[in-house]
Design a protein around this motif. Structure first.
Motif, mmCIF file in Angstrom:
data_model
loop_
_atom_site.group_PDB
_atom_site.id
_atom_site.type_symbol
_atom_site.label_atom_id
_atom_site.label_comp_id
_atom_site.label_asym_id
_atom_site.label_seq_id
_atom_site.Cartn_x
_atom_site.Cartn_y
_atom_site.Cartn_z
ATOM 1 N N ARG A 1 2.283 8.708 -0.140
ATOM 2 C CA ARG A 1 3.096 7.606 0.855
ATOM 3 C C ARG A 1 2.929 6.691 -0.875
ATOM 4 N N LYS A 2 3.246 5.987 -1.313
ATOM 5 C CA LYS A 2 3.574 5.567 -2.408
ATOM 6 C C LYS A 2 2.040 4.036 -1.921
ATOM 7 N N GLY A 3 2.374 3.436 -0.722
ATOM 8 C CA GLY A 3 1.046 2.524 -0.301
ATOM 9 C C GLY A 3 -0.261 3.490 -0.693
ATOM 10 N N ASP A 4 -0.992 4.688 -0.607
ATOM 11 C CA ASP A 4 -1.625 5.352 -0.522
ATOM 12 C C ASP A 4 -2.439 5.325 -2.368
ATOM 13 N N LEU A 5 -1.163 6.014 -3.330
ATOM 14 C CA LEU A 5 -1.098 6.452 -4.530
ATOM 15 C C LEU A 5 -1.275 4.358 -5.718
ATOM 16 N N MET A 6 -0.582 3.540 -5.047
ATOM 17 C CA MET A 6 -1.319 2.006 -4.945
ATOM 18 C C MET A 6 -2.321 1.975 -5.067
ATOM 19 N N THR A 7 -3.151 2.182 -3.963
ATOM 20 C CA THR A 7 -4.560 2.004 -2.915
ATOM 21 C C THR A 7 -5.522 2.545 -3.958
ATOM 22 N N ARG A 8 -5.659 4.128 -4.538
ATOM 23 C CA ARG A 8 -5.845 5.024 -5.379
ATOM 24 C C ARG A 8 -6.456 4.111 -6.550
ATOM 25 N N MET A 9 -5.096 4.030 -7.532
ATOM 26 C CA MET A 9 -4.982 3.576 -8.261
ATOM 27 C C MET A 9 -5.381 2.036 -8.858
ATOM 28 N N THR A 10 -5.579 1.530 -7.936
ATOM 29 C CA THR A 10 -6.448 0.488 -7.528
ATOM 30 C C THR A 10 -7.937 -0.200 -7.026
ATOM 31 N N LEU B 1 -6.838 1.471 4.291
ATOM 32 C CA LEU B 1 -6.470 0.291 3.608
ATOM 33 C C LEU B 1 -4.679 0.759 2.764
ATOM 34 N N SER B 2 -5.171 1.647 2.722
ATOM 35 C CA SER B 2 -4.073 2.401 2.136
ATOM 36 C C SER B 2 -2.773 2.450 3.010
ATOM 37 N N PHE B 3 -2.936 2.907 4.308
ATOM 38 C CA PHE B 3 -1.789 2.405 5.117
ATOM 39 C C PHE B 3 -1.390 1.057 5.054
ATOM 40 N N ILE B 4 -2.159 -0.523 5.142
ATOM 41 C CA ILE B 4 -1.866 -1.485 5.116
ATOM 42 C C ILE B 4 -0.998 -1.743 4.067
ATOM 43 N N LEU B 5 -1.367 -1.196 3.214
ATOM 44 C CA LEU B 5 -1.081 -1.033 1.756
ATOM 45 C C LEU B 5 0.911 -1.040 0.926
ATOM 46 N N THR B 6 0.621 0.166 1.876
ATOM 47 C CA THR B 6 2.455 0.464 2.140
ATOM 48 C C THR B 6 3.003 -0.411 2.856
ATOM 49 N N ILE B 7 2.578 -0.435 4.138
ATOM 50 C CA ILE B 7 3.043 -1.081 5.547
ATOM 51 C C ILE B 7 3.796 -2.539 4.361
ATOM 52 N N ILE B 8 2.835 -3.354 3.380
ATOM 53 C CA ILE B 8 3.352 -4.321 2.384
ATOM 54 C C ILE B 8 4.395 -4.350 1.541
ATOM 55 N N ASP B 9 4.245 -2.411 1.092
ATOM 56 C CA ASP B 9 5.455 -2.357 -0.057
ATOM 57 C C ASP B 9 6.336 -2.597 0.576
ATOM 58 N N GLU B 10 6.764 -1.816 1.868
ATOM 59 C CA GLU B 10 7.394 -1.337 2.580
ATOM 60 C C GLU B 10 8.212 -3.368 2.940
ATOM 61 N N GLN C 1 -9.296 13.469 -6.592
ATOM 62 C CA GLN C 1 -8.088 14.324 -5.693
ATOM 63 C C GLN C 1 -6.671 13.907 -6.796
ATOM 64 N N VAL C 2 -6.419 12.666 -6.908
ATOM 65 C CA VAL C 2 -5.212 12.733 -8.269
ATOM 66 C C VAL C 2 -5.506 13.422 -9.089
ATOM 67 N N ILE C 3 -5.996 13.227 -9.492
ATOM 68 C CA ILE C 3 -6.508 13.327 -11.530
ATOM 69 C C ILE C 3 -6.436 15.332 -11.135
ATOM 70 N N ASP C 4 -7.674 15.364 -9.927
ATOM 71 C CA ASP C 4 -7.249 16.571 -10.254
ATOM 72 C C ASP C 4 -6.090 17.847 -9.320
ATOM 73 N N THR C 5 -5.336 16.908 -9.250
ATOM 74 C CA THR C 5 -3.904 17.080 -8.904
ATOM 75 C C THR C 5 -2.819 17.925 -10.235
ATOM 76 N N GLU C 6 -3.154 19.306 -9.968
ATOM 77 C CA GLU C 6 -2.379 20.068 -10.733
ATOM 78 C C GLU C 6 -0.854 20.127 -11.382
ATOM 79 N N PRO C 7 0.056 19.642 -11.658
ATOM 80 C CA PRO C 7 0.917 19.406 -12.145
ATOM 81 C C PRO C 7 1.330 20.740 -12.224
#
Length: 612
Positions: A149-158, A229-238, A351-357
């Motif tokens: 979810r884009k909102g979840d990624l935005m939550t993690r980055m901010t 909170l990540s769900f809230i940001l997802t709803i806001i983005d959508e 978790q994001v940093i450890d995700t291997e491309p």
């Protein structure tokens, strides 16, 4: 603890912070302890406990230097006795007060200098962490963003990184300074009375265990809070992205109810977290005072019965010193409670940093030579997980040719095109450029030779000029204008408010669909790639816009090798070869006229379009 240490890895190089911070912290603690040791002579002077015999004993022998506590104590009392002899008790009282003021000033000066270093460290850690997670996001394969979810990624980055800053990095001063303070206090307390200090150590672990239990529950709640909170940001983005649809369907009450439920859940979690966090500080203070009261009762009884090695003034100083142990202990308990939230956020960021491309350059990857002859798909198959998408694809595209990919939705057309710029790698087979497997070459050198124009025009909230010159920082105004003219965009650009310097809004929202698409084409023209991928570039446009865009596409495709994904005849009927895909397989291939004559799936799709 593992997460905490990993967060500290972002503070490298430590040499910028650790040596000075350690020096300032230790000096601050030493001068802070010195204030309290001065209470003994101060009390003795005030209560007349220092007689002529005691003064003469103080000045009898000047102490010889030794690196221990007793030397500094004897050194002070030697000069203290000299001042009593020379200036009397009032002079001695003035001397002690001046020393206390100077000691407090130095203690707080070094404390401030330590805080400044922690401030730099805090900014350094957060900057490096934010940079690392953003870099990793840009490295991840396209499939990752379909699953998250884009909102979840935005939550993690901010929000999560901000929580790490406020809850973990900002408490470094507590985690480092306060344990040193506690150790220094106990060294001094043991030096004054081993018996009383051992008695206090029996009582202290009880309060520590209670605080630890509260912090453990706090961590579980913090995990739930960040997820909510990540769900809230997802709803806001959508909501912001889909406002036109929401209003068209009168869905404001529905989307508001959805937001209300998630907002209430987050508020309840935050309320629970606040209650538990706020309980830690008063509870630790109450338990600490209880320990002091017990110590006062036990030690006071010994002093009154003359069973203690401490005098009355020394016992009072001991109690004051022990009460000061509660200050760093209380700060540590509050910090430990706050850290739990930060560690949860730290885990989410890591978790994001450890995700291997999944798409990476080989260690020995080379730069792909300039495209000269052909692109080949050789026995290519691809699957998302266990779901097959493409099966046994074989075809070649000669330089300068246009290949069209058609078929029903979900047939694998876009996935097939995405293999060329290595948005994905085939699970079987290979994609070759001039006979070279592109997986043996750097992604950057492969993508440098490819231009992409998608159905959805991806533009940025910037000027028209900067959107056309995207990632081509050396582009001149003449080059940008020339690209815009070829893309049939120059005429509408010059009629905007500020021409090429007009801001186009979020995702180009101030422009029409056709205008956005022509800017995308102008951007591709300016990059001047030898290979083009056009993914249904005209399917979302009206007839007039399609005509202008189609002319721009024709200009763009001239003398280039093109892979075109389209449903409309206007973009594919002149292709050198058309591949018809169905369920991931090429079921028909040929020119437009040949496929119509064969009366197969292509002819059926064409007939359906004509009927419409």
């Amino acid at each position: 603890m593992k997460t905490y240490l990993r967060i500290l890895q972002f503070a490298k190089p430590y040499s910028r912070f650790v040596p000075l911070y350690t020096i300032y912290t230790i000096l601050g603690i030493i001068f802070g302890l010195f204030n309290f040791t001065l209470l003994i002579p101060l009390l003795d002077v005030l209560f007349g406990k220092v007689g002529q015999e005691q003064v003469m004993a103080m000045v009898a022998n000047k102490p010889e230097f030794a690196l221990n506590f007793k030397f500094f104590q004897d050194f002070f009392y030697y000069h203290f006795g000299q001042i009593i002899l020379d200036a009397g008790r009032q002079g001695a009282l003035l001397f002690v007060c001046i020393i206390i003021v100077a000691s407090v000033f130095l203690a707080n000066l070094f404390r401030y200098l330590a805080f400044r270093i922690i401030g730099e460290l805090r900014a350094h850690v957060v900057r490096n962490m934010r940079q690392s997670v953003y870099k990793r996001v840009t490295e991840l394969h396209m499939g990752y963003f379909s699953n998250e979810r884009k909102g979840d990624l935005m939550t993690r980055m901010t929000v999560d990184i901000q929580e790490v800053e406020s809850s973990v990095v900002s408490t470094l001063t507590v985690v480092i300074r306060e344990p040193i303070s506690i150790i220094a206090f106990f060294v001094l307390l043991f030096n004054m009375s081993v018996e009383l200090t051992l008695f206090s150590l029996i009582l202290l672990p009880l309060s520590g265990g209670i605080i630890a239990g509260i912090s453990k529950r706090l961590k579980r709640k913090a995990q739930q809070g960040q997820s909510s909170l990540s769900f809230i940001l997802t709803i806001i983005d959508e909501t912001l992205s889909g406002m036109r649809v929401i209003k068209a369907f009168n869905a404001e009450p529905f989307i508001l109810g959805k937001f209300h439920d998630q907002n209430n859940r987050y508020a309840n979690i935050q309320r629970s977290i606040a209650h538990k966090r706020d309980l830690a500080s008063p509870l630790s203070e109450f338990l600490g005072v209880t320990v002091v009261a017990g110590l006062l009762l036990y030690g006071g009884t010994l002093v009154l019965n003359q069973q203690s090695e401490l005098s009355a003034s020394e016992f009072i100083t001991y109690i004051i010193l022990f009460s000061q142990v509660l200050v760093p202990a209380k700060a540590m308990s509050s910090a430990f409670s706050n850290i739990q939230r930060g560690l949860v956020s730290g885990d989410r960021v890591l978790q994001v940093i450890d995700t291997e491309p999944q798409i990476v350059n080989k260690p020995d990857a080379k730069v792909l030579p300039a495209f000269q002859h052909e692109i080949e798909f050789r026995d290519v198959s691809f699957a998302y997980g266990k779901k097959p998408v493409l099966q046994d694809i074989n075809f070649k595209i000669q330089k300068g040719q246009t290949i069209a990919l058609v078929g029903q939705s979900g047939g694998g057309k876009s996935t097939l095109a995405d293999l060329v710029p290595r948005f994905y790698d085939p699970t079987e087979g290979a994609v070759l450029i001039d006979g070279l497997d592109i997986r043996d070459y750097t992604m950057e050198s492969v993508r440098d030779q490819i231009g992409v124009v998608t159905q959805e025009s991806i533009l940025f909230n910037d000027t028209i000029f900067n959107n056309i010159a995207f990632n081509k920082t050396d582009a001149t105004e003449e080059e940008v204008i020339a690209a815009a003219k070829i893309a049939n965009a120059h005429e509408f650009i010059v009629h905007t408010e500020e021409g090429y310097q007009t801001m186009i809004g979020d995702r180009g929202g101030k422009l029409s669909g056709g205008q956005r698409q022509r800017l995308s084409i102008a951007r591709a023209i300016l990059q001047n790639p030898p290979i083009l991928i056009l993914d249904e570039a005209t399917s979302a446009l009206d007839t007039e816009s399609e005509k202008l865009v189609q002319e721009a596409l024709t200009n763009l495709m001239r003398n280039r090798t093109s892979i075109v994904i389209a449903h409309r005849l206007s973009t594919i009927q002149h292709a050198d070869e058309i591949l018809v895909l169905q369920k991931g397989k090429v079921v028909e291939r040929g020119t437009h006229d040949q496929l119509l004559t064969d009366s197969g799936l292509y002819a059926k799709l064409t007939q359906m379009q004509l009927v419409q």
